[in-house]
Motif scaffolding. Structure first.
Motif, PDB file in Angstrom:
ATOM      1  N   ALA A   1       5.744  12.498  12.135  1.00  0.00           N
ATOM      2  CA  ALA A   1       6.828  13.055  12.939  1.00  0.00           C
ATOM      3  C   ALA A   1       8.134  12.337  12.628  1.00  0.00           C
ATOM      4  O   ALA A   1       8.144  11.190  12.171  1.00  0.00           O
ATOM      5  N   GLU A   2       9.247  13.008  12.923  1.00  0.00           N
ATOM      6  CA  GLU A   2      10.546  12.452  12.563  1.00  0.00           C
ATOM      7  C   GLU A   2      10.913  11.215  13.384  1.00  0.00           C
ATOM      8  O   GLU A   2      11.806  10.457  13.001  1.00  0.00           O
ATOM      9  N   ASN A   3      10.257  10.998  14.518  1.00  0.00           N
ATOM     10  CA  ASN A   3      10.568   9.818  15.333  1.00  0.00           C
ATOM     11  C   ASN A   3       9.681   8.627  15.000  1.00  0.00           C
ATOM     12  O   ASN A   3       9.630   7.645  15.732  1.00  0.00           O
ATOM     13  N   VAL A   4       8.981   8.698  13.853  1.00  0.00           N
ATOM     14  CA  VAL A   4       8.066   7.629  13.444  1.00  0.00           C
ATOM     15  C   VAL A   4       8.590   6.927  12.199  1.00  0.00           C
ATOM     16  O   VAL A   4       9.031   7.580  11.249  1.00  0.00           O
ATOM     17  N   ASN A   5       8.556   5.602  12.215  1.00  0.00           N
ATOM     18  CA  ASN A   5       8.711   4.819  10.990  1.00  0.00           C
ATOM     19  C   ASN A   5       7.314   4.688  10.390  1.00  0.00           C
ATOM     20  O   ASN A   5       6.493   3.930  10.909  1.00  0.00           O
ATOM     21  N   PRO A   6       6.995   5.426   9.323  1.00  0.00           N
ATOM     22  CA  PRO A   6       5.613   5.458   8.840  1.00  0.00           C
ATOM     23  C   PRO A   6       5.232   4.186   8.098  1.00  0.00           C
ATOM     24  O   PRO A   6       6.091   3.475   7.571  1.00  0.00           O
ATOM     25  N   PRO A   7       3.942   3.900   8.023  1.00  0.00           N
ATOM     26  CA  PRO A   7       3.479   2.814   7.163  1.00  0.00           C
ATOM     27  C   PRO A   7       3.673   3.195   5.708  1.00  0.00           C
ATOM     28  O   PRO A   7       3.828   4.372   5.372  1.00  0.00           O
ATOM     29  N   THR A   8       3.647   2.213   4.837  1.00  0.00           N
ATOM     30  CA  THR A   8       3.722   2.480   3.405  1.00  0.00           C
ATOM     31  C   THR A   8       2.452   3.201   2.974  1.00  0.00           C
ATOM     32  O   THR A   8       1.340   2.771   3.300  1.00  0.00           O
ATOM     33  N   VAL A   9       2.609   4.321   2.264  1.00  0.00           N
ATOM     34  CA  VAL A   9       1.417   5.067   1.858  1.00  0.00           C
ATOM     35  C   VAL A   9       0.759   4.385   0.669  1.00  0.00           C
ATOM     36  O   VAL A   9       1.411   3.731  -0.141  1.00  0.00           O
ATOM     37  N   SER A  10      -0.555   4.557   0.565  1.00  0.00           N
ATOM     38  CA  SER A  10      -1.359   3.854  -0.426  1.00  0.00           C
ATOM     39  C   SER A  10      -2.065   4.840  -1.346  1.00  0.00           C
ATOM     40  O   SER A  10      -2.674   5.803  -0.863  1.00  0.00           O
TER      41      SER A  10
END
Length: 556
Positions: free
Chosen positions: A534-543
């Motif tokens: 979602a746009e309100n999330v700072n996502p984790p680095t994808v692996s």
């Protein structure tokens, strides 16, 4: 089946998604409240239920996605990459022969139940796996142990490989030394696998009270593995609840974590088996992210403001043959006929995201050891019919298994992919008996036990070495493939103990060529799977290993 949307449809979907996202954002505060729960609860739409809460017993990504947040391993991978780094072991090394591995553990690490991490605890975990008996020796429960460490203190089946694990010694409070019978190319990478996560001493005591039971495709996991209160690790989150009826696992932040404090207070992994339903839940603001985005949805989701990072290619999707179950499949010409019958390029074009490619072998081209000189099996249905006729199997009938209630990084739409292959096989005269079954435990247990003529599976690499692909499948006899080929088995055994990296990679190339001449299955494709937030999330680095660390995420 999923097909590419027209330009008009994509624009219309993007507008619709934008309206939904705008409406939802007005109902949330800046921390991601959905109006009905904690302002720090992150909800992730999972494609399937975990097999259990003990990753030692499992081999599937949905189990590992949860367990990696809760339990930790001796070694880890750098965030977003494939390079090994320290996990619970701050430093590590081995002797020149690669048979003695020394791990210097981090000081001050505590388990969720207050117990301290020591070298003896590490040894107790490894000795537990080594001393498994009874049902635990089934590959349905000890797949990874057998794949990486061989057999047990006392093997109960002649098909179980000899043990390579010798023992573990706590030479100091924070120094554990693991000894092996022979060197292997799976090390040190194997020490990073979720299946070898380190559990609390109290948890090990609890585990000893229960037993697994059953055999074949009728195995029951031990009671403790379904109980969140029984399992304590050292990770940034601790298990809180598993509502199996609603398909939800809840983990909460562990404030005494030795590393950086997690950005979310609570994470709920909510099982939504249908990809379309996951997308709708995201659009409605019911979840904050999900994995394995349908290729046709990526453009619209991005246009609506969602973040859709794409992982690197690190997987193989394949059609497997179980030769012992159907004697016709023991004929190489029949296996070749099946390979020629499949329109793999058509499947890639319609089912996979941009960047997906037809696989020519059981190793993606991003791995050293990939060969440019393997036997190819182009789409040629006339050749397929001719081969079947010459082999005396023009009336071939096969049981074809495929999973339901799941999507995987290499297999975003199992039913659609099955239907494409079924149509291809029927076009050359093969009678296909469909056998759909739930992903876990039914599908995984059945295929591992050799219960299907043909079946769909795949593999996302655990670490960056071709043996992690080739050796996973072909280092010896297994029921899931049902063949014996000493040339391949011996070649892999030799490559595993070869200390020189360049020599070993050249050996892998030759093994890829041997495998594709023998054709134990048909490699279909490799693809870069997407994940969405979602746009309100700072996502984790994808692996590329699909080993995201959700502790890195937070609400904006």
């Amino acid at each position: 089946m999923h097909i590419a949307r027209s330009k008009v449809a994509v624009i219309a979907a993007a507008v619709s998604l934008g309206l939904v996202a705008t409406a939802c954002s007005s109902d949330r505060d800046s921390n991601g409240s959905d109006g009905g729960g904690s302002t720090e609860r992150f909800i992730f739409g999972a494609a399937g239920d975990p097999g259990s809460l003990d990753p030692s017993l499992e081999s599937d990504g949905e189990t590992f996605r949860v367990s990696r947040q809760v339990l930790e391993t001796l070694l880890d991978h750098e965030s977003g990459g494939t390079e090994l780094t320290g996990g619970l072991a701050e430093t590590w090394d081995s002797n020149d022969e690669g048979t003695e591995w020394t791990f210097n553990l981090r000081d001050g690490v505590t388990f969720h139940d207050g117990e301290e991490l020591t070298a003896q605890v590490v040894c107790d975990n490894f000795d537990r796996w080594y001393n498994w008996t009874g049902t635990y020796q089934s590959t349905a429960l000890s797949y990874y142990w057998q794949a990486e460490f061989g057999g047990f203190a006392e093997n109960e089946s002649e098909d179980t490989p000899p043990p390579n694990y010798v023992g573990c010694e706590a030479t100091e409070d924070l120094t554990a030394v693991i000894n092996l019978e022979e060197p292997s190319s799976v090390f040190p990478g194997a020490f990073s696998l979720a299946a070898f996560s380190i559990h609390s001493p109290k948890s090990l005591e609890r585990y000893a009270e229960d037993e697994a039971s059953g055999e074949g495709d009728n195995i029951s996991r031990p009671d403790y593995s379904q109980d969140p209160e029984a399992i304590a690790g050292t990770g940034p989150f601790q298990l809180s609840n598993w509502n199996k009826g609603n398909g939800e696992v809840t983990i909460t932040r562990y404030d005494d974590y030795w590393g950086e404090t997690a950005g979310f207070e609570e994470i709920v992994f909510r099982t939504i088996s249908d990809e379309g339903a996951r997308r709708q839940a995201l659009e409605a603001g019911e979840i904050h992210g999900y994995d394995l985005v349908a290729p046709s949805d990526v453009e619209a989701l991005e246009a609506a403001g969602f973040e859709v990072p794409v992982r690197g290619v690190f997987n193989i999707f394949y059609l497997a043959f179980t030769q012992e179950r159907n004697e016709a499949l023991e004929d190489l010409d029949v296996r070749r006929a099946v390979a020629h019958a499949l329109d793999r390029q058509g499947l890639v074009d319609t089912q996979l995201p941009e960047g997906g490619v037809v696989a020519t072998q059981f190793v993606p081209d991003t791995i050293a050891g990939y060969s440019d000189d393997v036997t190819l099996y182009d789409y040629d249905q006339d050749a397929a019919r001719e081969l079947l006729d010459e082999a005396g199997h023009a009336d071939l009938t096969v049981d074809f298994c495929y999973p339901t209630e799941v999507t995987r990084p290499y297999m975003p739409a199992p039913a659609d992919m099955f239907e494409l292959m079924k149509a291809d096989l029927e076009a050359v005269g093969v009678t296909v008996n469909p056998r759909p079954m739930k992903w876990t435990p039914d599908y995984l247990d059945t295929t591992r036990d050799g219960g299907c003529d043909l079946y769909l599976l795949g593999w996302t690499g655990d670490f960056n070495d071709a043996y992690n692909f080739l050796g996973t499948w072909f280092d010896g006899y297994s029921k899931e493939w049902g063949f014996r080929n000493d040339e391949i088995f011996d070649a892999l055994a030799a490559s595993s103990v070869e200390p020189d990296v360049e020599t070993r990679e050249a050996m892998y190339e030759e093994i890829n060529e041997l495998v594709m001449d023998f054709l134990p299955g048909v490699p279909i494709s490799s693809s870069p799977p997407s994940i969405v937030f979602a746009e309100n999330v700072n996502p984790p680095t994808v692996s590329p290993l699909t080993q995201e660390k959700f502790s890195e995420g937070s609400f904006k």
